[in-house]
Design a protein around this motif. Structure first.
Motif, mmCIF file in Angstrom:
data_model
loop_
_atom_site.group_PDB
_atom_site.id
_atom_site.type_symbol
_atom_site.label_atom_id
_atom_site.label_comp_id
_atom_site.label_asym_id
_atom_site.label_seq_id
_atom_site.Cartn_x
_atom_site.Cartn_y
_atom_site.Cartn_z
ATOM 1 N N SER A 1 0.813 -1.220 0.000
ATOM 2 C CA SER A 1 0.000 0.000 0.000
ATOM 3 C C SER A 1 0.848 1.273 0.000
ATOM 4 O O SER A 1 0.369 2.344 -0.356
ATOM 5 N N LYS B 1 0.995 3.698 -3.141
ATOM 6 C CA LYS B 1 -0.163 4.473 -3.593
ATOM 7 C C LYS B 1 0.204 5.942 -3.800
ATOM 8 O O LYS B 1 0.798 6.574 -2.917
ATOM 9 N N ASP B 2 -0.135 6.463 -4.996
ATOM 10 C CA ASP B 2 0.107 7.862 -5.382
ATOM 11 C C ASP B 2 1.587 8.210 -5.501
ATOM 12 O O ASP B 2 1.941 9.382 -5.607
ATOM 13 N N ASN C 1 -1.987 -1.513 -6.632
ATOM 14 C CA ASN C 1 -1.897 -0.808 -5.349
ATOM 15 C C ASN C 1 -2.017 0.705 -5.502
ATOM 16 O O ASN C 1 -1.755 1.439 -4.543
ATOM 17 N N GLY C 2 -2.386 1.169 -6.679
ATOM 18 C CA GLY C 2 -2.626 2.603 -6.868
ATOM 19 C C GLY C 2 -1.376 3.425 -7.086
ATOM 20 O O GLY C 2 -1.398 4.651 -6.915
ATOM 21 N N GLY C 3 -0.273 2.771 -7.473
ATOM 22 C CA GLY C 3 0.973 3.497 -7.719
ATOM 23 C C GLY C 3 1.273 3.655 -9.190
ATOM 24 O O GLY C 3 0.545 3.156 -10.060
#
Length: 320
Positions: A60, A63-64, A85-87
């Motif tokens: 996590s 992320k970003d 994982n939003g990366g």
């Protein structure tokens, strides 16, 4: 923005069993995940022969964040986990890879070659456009689960910037969309990877990680960990200084700061001891000199031994 990479430290051959190397008999790999501002995210040590791809753990925390990779980390499974994982990631593209082009993300004037549906290697030698910006489809095997593995298909963005000197494209794979970052800026962003090379240079040149001669694994690990802790403290203080004088933040370059911090370390340590109310004990200094100032090779013959003994005898007898 985060950069992940590793550097190799050569060790005494006695440590070949604990730290087997890839090129030398005994090597240690320091893997670092570094924020682009100099904020160290994590540092781990592995045997030198450990593959780069096995030194990074995706979770996590990505992320970003944008992760920058060299070819040692090129693996579609890794990129897929980052995406889930939003990366985001930017990686050099492997020469042996040959994905299928799905669509073109930039309009070109004139009679441009139709790239959709073609393999990259089929069309790349014929292209002469300054910038290549396309979507490509890749397939790979996911990690096995309960003994079973499955096929996966992902679509990523492939950016190529033509180098006029070499007459070749510098290719990068990413999941950052054109709305977020132009193709030219993807290549420019990747140059930021150089900052982690400066970190490794700091570790080796100032903190002496390139000259570890001990054959004891506990000593080696202690020296490496001390160097890493020093690095973390140095970068934390650097970030604070940049916040104190934001108008000069970009002029706090890594190597200049590292040299400054290294030269001021004894003063800073004394301040820390004062705050911790640790009193200076002269006996500790004597113990240090007695341990570190004596050659550990007991049986070694020394050229000046007779004169040193005679001089000491005269001094303690009060003669000259």
């Amino acid at each position: 923005m985060v950069i992940a990479d590793g550097t190799i430290v050569r060790l005494h051959e006695k440590l070949a069993k604990q730290f087997p190397g890839a090129r030398g008999k005994a090597e240690l790999k320091i893997h670092t995940v570094l924020g682009i501002t100099g904020n160290t995210k994590s540092i781990r040590i592995y045997p030198g022969k450990t593959a780069d791809i096995k030194t990074i753990r995706i979770g996590s925390w990505v992320k970003d964040n944008i992760l920058l990779f060299d070819l040692g980390f090129f693996k579609y499974q890794l990129f897929s986990r980052i995406k889930r994982n939003g990366g985001y990631f930017v990686s050099r593209f492997k020469n042996t890879a040959n994905p299928t082009i799905v669509s073109v993300l930039r309009t070109y004037r004139g009679q441009a070659i139709d790239l959709a549906g073609k393999k990259l290697k089929e069309v790349l030698p014929r292209l002469r456009r300054d910038v290549l910006d396309v979507l490509v489809e890749v397939s790979f095997n996911r990690r096995s689960y309960k003994g079973k593995s499955s096929k996966a298909v992902e679509t990523y963005r492939l950016v190529g910037v033509f180098n006029q000197e070499t007459r070749e494209y510098h290719l990068y794979l990413t999941n950052i969309s054109p709305d977020q970052l132009a193709a030219e800026d993807v290549a420019l962003l990747y140059r930021a990877r150089w900052s982690i090379e400066l970190v490794f240079k700091e570790l080796k040149r100032l903190y002496k990680l390139d000259v570890i001669s001990s054959g004891e694994d506990d000593v080696v690990e202690a020296l490496v960990l001390v160097a890493m802790l020093t690095l973390v403290v140095s970068h934390r203080l650097l970030n604070h200084m940049r916040l104190l004088v934001p108008e000069k933040s970009e002029r706090f370059t890594h190597l200049r700061w590292a040299e400054t911090f290294y030269s001021a370390a004894p003063f800073l340590l004394n301040r820390v001891l004062d705050v911790a109310e640790v009193e200076d004990d002269p006996f500790l200094a004597i113990c240090f000199f007695m341990c570190e100032g004596v050659d550990p090779n007991v049986s070694r013959k020394r050229l000046l031994s007779p004169w040193v003994k005679a001089a000491n005898s005269q001094e303690f007898n009060g003669t000259e």
